[in-house]
Enzyme design. Structure first.
Site, mmCIF file in Angstrom:
data_model
loop_
_atom_site.group_PDB
_atom_site.id
_atom_site.type_symbol
_atom_site.label_atom_id
_atom_site.label_comp_id
_atom_site.label_asym_id
_atom_site.label_seq_id
_atom_site.Cartn_x
_atom_site.Cartn_y
_atom_site.Cartn_z
ATOM 1 N N GLY A 11 0.759 -1.176 -0.030
ATOM 2 C CA GLY A 11 -0.211 -0.095 -0.147
ATOM 3 C C GLY A 11 0.800 1.279 0.138
ATOM 4 N N GLY A 13 -0.323 4.688 0.177
ATOM 5 C CA GLY A 13 -0.861 5.931 0.536
ATOM 6 C C GLY A 13 -0.062 6.104 1.438
ATOM 7 C CB ALA A 15 -0.741 4.485 6.256
ATOM 8 N N GLY A 16 1.625 3.936 4.236
ATOM 9 C CA GLY A 16 2.680 2.819 3.744
ATOM 10 C C GLY A 16 3.916 3.761 3.224
ATOM 11 C CG PHE A 115 -12.085 19.759 10.023
ATOM 12 C CD1 PHE A 115 -11.450 20.665 9.202
ATOM 13 C CD2 PHE A 115 -12.397 18.319 9.785
ATOM 14 C CE1 PHE A 115 -11.648 20.276 7.696
ATOM 15 C CE2 PHE A 115 -12.563 18.066 8.278
ATOM 16 C CZ PHE A 115 -12.248 18.842 7.513
ATOM 17 C CD GLN A 235 -16.182 9.517 10.173
ATOM 18 O OE1 GLN A 235 -15.432 9.757 9.449
ATOM 19 N NE2 GLN A 235 -16.155 9.845 11.116
ATOM 20 C CG HIS A 237 -18.162 12.930 5.413
ATOM 21 N ND1 HIS A 237 -18.888 14.194 5.215
ATOM 22 C CD2 HIS A 237 -17.061 13.509 5.511
ATOM 23 C CE1 HIS A 237 -18.118 15.426 5.328
ATOM 24 N NE2 HIS A 237 -16.784 14.995 5.894
ATOM 25 C CG LEU A 247 -16.069 14.284 1.606
ATOM 26 C CD1 LEU A 247 -16.989 13.383 2.235
ATOM 27 C CD2 LEU A 247 -14.691 14.017 1.974
ATOM 28 C CD GLU A 250 -16.129 17.300 9.748
ATOM 29 O OE1 GLU A 250 -16.779 16.346 9.899
ATOM 30 O OE2 GLU A 250 -15.242 17.357 10.466
ATOM 31 N NE ARG A 281 -15.943 13.971 9.342
ATOM 32 C CZ ARG A 281 -14.904 13.613 8.639
ATOM 33 N NH1 ARG A 281 -14.259 12.410 8.460
ATOM 34 N NH2 ARG A 281 -14.089 14.527 7.944
ATOM 35 C CG HIS A 347 -15.686 9.727 4.801
ATOM 36 N ND1 HIS A 347 -15.146 10.173 3.601
ATOM 37 C CD2 HIS A 347 -14.970 10.204 5.707
ATOM 38 C CE1 HIS A 347 -14.072 10.931 3.606
ATOM 39 N NE2 HIS A 347 -14.122 11.234 4.849
ATOM 40 C CD GLU A 377 -10.419 4.224 5.743
ATOM 41 O OE1 GLU A 377 -9.853 5.222 5.067
ATOM 42 O OE2 GLU A 377 -11.435 3.881 5.623
ATOM 43 N NE ARG A 388 -11.463 9.260 9.878
ATOM 44 C CZ ARG A 388 -11.090 10.415 8.961
ATOM 45 N NH1 ARG A 388 -10.559 11.516 9.445
ATOM 46 N NH2 ARG A 388 -11.717 10.417 7.810
ATOM 47 C CB SER A 393 -7.836 9.647 8.589
ATOM 48 O OG SER A 393 -7.072 8.985 7.619
ATOM 49 C CG LEU A 394 -5.044 13.517 5.904
ATOM 50 C CD1 LEU A 394 -4.942 14.886 5.146
ATOM 51 C CD2 LEU A 394 -4.621 12.333 4.925
HETATM 52 C C1 LIG Z 1 -12.585 11.988 -0.301
HETATM 53 C C2 LIG Z 1 -11.901 11.806 0.907
HETATM 54 C C3 LIG Z 1 -11.632 12.952 1.782
HETATM 55 C C4 LIG Z 1 -11.020 12.717 2.871
HETATM 56 N N1 LIG Z 1 -10.386 13.789 3.421
HETATM 57 C C5 LIG Z 1 -9.769 13.701 4.786
HETATM 58 C C6 LIG Z 1 -9.345 14.854 5.311
HETATM 59 O O1 LIG Z 1 -9.120 16.084 4.843
HETATM 60 N N2 LIG Z 1 -8.569 14.643 6.487
HETATM 61 C C7 LIG Z 1 -8.268 13.257 7.041
HETATM 62 O O2 LIG Z 1 -7.593 13.286 7.991
HETATM 63 N N3 LIG Z 1 -8.689 12.359 6.470
HETATM 64 C C8 LIG Z 1 -9.634 12.384 5.359
HETATM 65 N N4 LIG Z 1 -9.899 11.310 4.489
HETATM 66 C C9 LIG Z 1 -9.568 9.929 5.150
HETATM 67 C C10 LIG Z 1 -8.138 9.699 4.481
HETATM 68 O O3 LIG Z 1 -7.647 10.331 3.294
HETATM 69 C C11 LIG Z 1 -8.105 8.055 4.366
HETATM 70 O O4 LIG Z 1 -8.453 7.341 5.577
HETATM 71 C C12 LIG Z 1 -6.433 7.759 4.350
HETATM 72 O O5 LIG Z 1 -6.161 8.420 3.429
HETATM 73 C C13 LIG Z 1 -6.144 6.286 4.119
HETATM 74 O O6 LIG Z 1 -4.792 6.059 3.866
HETATM 75 P P1 LIG Z 1 -3.925 4.692 3.775
HETATM 76 O O7 LIG Z 1 -2.821 5.130 3.618
HETATM 77 O O8 LIG Z 1 -4.500 4.004 4.974
HETATM 78 O O9 LIG Z 1 -4.734 3.939 2.563
HETATM 79 P P2 LIG Z 1 -5.023 4.611 0.955
HETATM 80 O O10 LIG Z 1 -4.438 6.032 0.818
HETATM 81 O O11 LIG Z 1 -6.475 4.167 0.598
HETATM 82 O O12 LIG Z 1 -4.071 3.811 0.136
HETATM 83 C C14 LIG Z 1 -4.052 2.214 0.229
HETATM 84 C C15 LIG Z 1 -3.028 1.600 -0.635
HETATM 85 O O13 LIG Z 1 -3.016 0.218 -0.706
HETATM 86 C C16 LIG Z 1 -2.990 -0.249 -1.963
HETATM 87 N N5 LIG Z 1 -3.579 -1.566 -2.073
HETATM 88 C C17 LIG Z 1 -5.051 -1.875 -1.689
HETATM 89 N N6 LIG Z 1 -5.297 -3.136 -1.782
HETATM 90 C C18 LIG Z 1 -3.974 -3.588 -2.448
HETATM 91 C C19 LIG Z 1 -3.642 -5.016 -2.677
HETATM 92 N N7 LIG Z 1 -4.399 -5.893 -2.910
HETATM 93 N N8 LIG Z 1 -2.403 -5.017 -3.432
HETATM 94 C C20 LIG Z 1 -1.402 -3.984 -3.466
HETATM 95 N N9 LIG Z 1 -1.827 -2.772 -2.992
HETATM 96 C C21 LIG Z 1 -2.959 -2.504 -2.524
HETATM 97 C C22 LIG Z 1 -3.506 0.899 -2.874
HETATM 98 O O14 LIG Z 1 -2.859 0.636 -4.375
HETATM 99 C C23 LIG Z 1 -2.980 2.248 -2.084
HETATM 100 O O15 LIG Z 1 -1.750 2.384 -2.486
HETATM 101 C C24 LIG Z 1 -10.674 11.486 3.437
HETATM 102 C C25 LIG Z 1 -10.904 10.021 2.862
HETATM 103 C C26 LIG Z 1 -11.813 10.563 1.577
HETATM 104 C C27 LIG Z 1 -12.052 9.068 0.736
#
Ligand SMILES: Cc1cc2nc3c(=O)[nH]c(=O)nc-3n(C[C@H](O)[C@H](O)[C@H](O)COP(=O)(O)OP(=O)(O)OC[C@H]3O[C@@H](n4cnc5c(N)ncnc54)[C@H](O)[C@@H]3O)c2cc1C
Length: 572
Positions: A11, A13, A15-16, A115, A235, A237, A247, A250, A281, A347, A377, A388, A393-394
């Site tokens: 992953g 995102g 976190a990764g 927020f 959750q 939203h 979305l 907020e 929320r 959400h 997440e 949350r 989350s960020l």
């Molecule tokens: C529209 C929207 C707006 C948001 N706004 C905010 C905000 O303003 N502030 C806040 O704090 N939070 C916000 N959030 C929440 C927050 O963005 C997410 O909870 C967070 O980004 C999740 O990050 P992550 O690193 O856990 O995973 P993600 O960013 O979802 O990344 C997941 C990763 O896993 C990989 N992956 C998944 N399955 C596989 C697989 N089988 N094999 C290989 N790779 C895989 C994907 O390719 C991706 O790279 C928002 C969420 C949304 C949807």
């Protein structure tokens, strides 16, 4: 092919990426993502990242911790909330030093805005705590951090799908991955594996999530004997664009936007007299759904209005430009002169893979599974409890992602080389063959039904009869899924096949959400039971754990960590 790493991050995102950047360059680090890294859902985050910097008005990390605990309806583990709030300022300055272009105050400090659920002095009124870059905060943070990963020459596998986690004798050995371009399977052996695969909002019909949020990592851990924690807490939203669910952050209410019902009346003061439109929320989503159920939706339909018109075109352009363009593109609504129709949208998942404060995945007895880590997440630390707060989350991603990277670095010293497991790809090969040979229903049909079932029977309001029906119907779909079929039997870019595989994760997780939600006979945070409308601390101040059983999932519980703040009635 086979690869061997010291640490493998699944992953890309935030976190990764944050975890991968924490692991020193002398260790061999791999990062795999099923989409190009900057397409991860983190890039969609709009409103900001929370930290009590106090740049606009006085603030303190203790208030932030309190808000996180109360916002989570006291199910939040308070050691995690303390870690999150205390480390927040450092984490935001670290992003600033990496090059994230935050909005600025006139004197050049990082700008902050209000927020939902973030308050001054333990609940007195809203405080400006969210650090942001217009309404595309996630985009700029993700791009910045991806740049760092490229600079570091981390080995990135793009468009590689994890199809299984190899856990042998209680110890992680690596993963099986599928290369989208060729259809080849690759075993990636690694001493340590971090699951950072994000959430699974795609279980619901109306949701704000990207197409990739199908919970693969969470499900694969579950299928391999890892329990899942607090999965009933989904959750919604309050402000998804009606009827799509896209979305509207907020931040729109943080900047002064207000919700109005079908008779043009602001209704949030009736539900949350102190924080009004900026209540957490779960509270606002229930308020909107209650107005709609009482026939006070706009034109008798399933939505209310979000009014930004009084903010003025300049402020909307400067701070909410993406949101206003979504309203224009999807609905033809000009937010400077007309209200935006909104309705609650799925959400975020508070639940997930249980971890300690350092991302080590815990088994059902609470001890770590050797070599397995999770963050973001996909994980449940549990820092968000039953609900949350926005911007947390960020923050969770960069605070706990970093801690997980550190723990992996530390543990790798004693983990030893992964022991290859014989015929590790056999199960995955058999699965792919079964799908290609399938003669039954198509994934898209089953997926549409699943989303409708979850939306009808387990969303903002829940009750036993509905959820029992939902569980029966989801189990029916799981049965049909056994003979799922696809048209494309090819090797290259076979997204049909991956759609079918992702559906197994979604169906499995839908079942776990329902089982968890049925077991919790109280209302807390995002889990609102019409048949048990009160919070019941005496019986339910505990986390839910669900394990894959030999037949049906098995439910157990574990205590909540309470340190500073004793549970109190939750009023906003
Ligand atoms: C529209 C929207 C707006 C948001 N706004 C905010 C905000 O303003 N502030 C806040 O704090 N939070 C916000 N959030 C929440 C927050 O963005 C997410 O909870 C967070 O980004 C999740 O990050 P992550 O690193 O856990 O995973 P993600 O960013 O979802 O990344 C997941 C990763 O896993 C990989 N992956 C998944 N399955 C596989 C697989 N089988 N094999 C290989 N790779 C895989 C994907 O390719 C991706 O790279 C928002 C969420 C949304 C949807």
């Amino acid at each position: 092919m086979e690869f061997i790493f010291d640490a493998l991050v699944v992953g890309s995102g935030l976190a990764g990426l944050r975890a991968a950047l924490e692991i020193p360059e002398n260790l061999k680090v791999g990062l795999i993502s099923k989409v190009f890294p900057t397409r991860s859902h983190s890039g969609a985050a709009q409103g900001g990242i929370g930290a009590a910097l106090g740049n606009e008005e006085p603030d303190s990390w203790e208030w932030h911790m309190y808000d996180t605990v109360k916002g989570g309806d006291y199910l939040t583990d308070q050691d995690a909330a303390e870690t999150l709030a205390m480390d927040a300022a450092r984490a935001v300055y670290e992003l600033e030093h990496m090059g994230v272009p935050f909005n600025r105050t006139p004197e050049g400090k990082i700008a902050q805005r209000a927020f939902g659920g973030h308050t001054r002095n333990f609940g007195e009124g809203p405080v400006k705590r969210s650090c942001f870059a217009a309404d595309r905060t996630g985009r700029v943070v993700l791009d910045t951090m991806f740049g760092k990963a490229v600079e570091r020459k981390i080995h990135i596998f793009t468009e590689f799908y994890m199809l299984d986690v190899i856990i042998d004798h209680g110890k992680v050995a690596g993963i099986i991955s599928y290369e989208l371009a060729t259809g080849h399977l690759h075993t990636i052996w690694s001493k340590a594996v971090l699951i950072a695969t994000g959430g699974f909002g795609r279980v619901y019909k109306t949701n704000s999530n990207c197409f990739t949020n199908t919970g693969d990592g969470v499900y694969l851990c579950y299928r391999n004997g890892v329990p899942l924690e607090d999965m009933e807490f989904v959750q919604f939203h309050p402000t998804g664009i009606y009827p799509l669910g896209v979305l509207v952050s907020e931040a729109a209410r943080g900047e002064g936007g207000v919700l109005k019902n079908g008779i043009g009346r602001r209704f949030m003061p009736d539900y949350a007299p102190t924080l009004v439109d900026l209540a957490p929320r779960d509270v606002v989503s229930r308020a909107i759904s209650t107005e709609i159920r009482a026939g006070r939706g706009v034109d008798g339909k399933d939505y209310v209005n979000l009014d930004l018109t009084h903010l003025g075109a300049d402020k909307i352009e400067e701070k909410l430009s993406d949101i206003s363009s979504f309203a224009r593109i999807y609905l033809g609504v000009d937010a400077t002169s007309e209200p935006i129709p909104v309705t609650p949208t799925c959400h975020y998942m508070m639940g997930g893979i249980p971890t300690d404060l350092n991302g080590r995945v815990l088994n059902v007895n609470g001890s770590p599974i050797s070599g397995l880590y999770s963050a973001g997440e996909a994980a449940c630390v549990s820092v968000h409890g039953a609900n949350r707060l926005g911007t947390n989350s960020l923050l969770d991603l960069v605070v706990f992602g970093r801690r997980a990277g550190r723990a992996m670095t530390e543990d790798i010293k004693s983990l030893g080389a992964p022991t290859p497991v014989k015929d590790s790809q056999g199960r995955v090969e058999a699965r792919i063959k079964a799908i290609k040979d399938g003669k039954g229903p198509k994934p898209a049909d089953l997926r549409t039904k699943m989303k409708q079932i979850m939306t009808d029977f387990c969303s903002v309001f829940r009750n036993q009869a509905d959820m029992e029906r939902g569980l029966r119907e989801i189990r029916g779909l799981k049965e049909q899924y056994r003979s799922v079929s696809i048209d494309n039997k090819g090797e290259n870019y076979n997204t049909d096949l991956l759609d079918a595989i992702e559906l197994e994760s979604l169906l499995g997780l839908a079942e776990v959400i329902l089982v968890s939600a049925l077991s919790r006979t109280e209302s807390r945070g995002a889990h609102y039971r019409e048949d048990y409308p009160d919070r019941d601390d005496h019986n339910w101040l505990k986390h839910t754990l669900v394990m894959a059983g030999s037949h049906d999932p098995e439910v157990s519980f574990k205590p909540v960590k309470i340190t500073r703040f004793q549970p109190k009635a939750r009023k906003f």
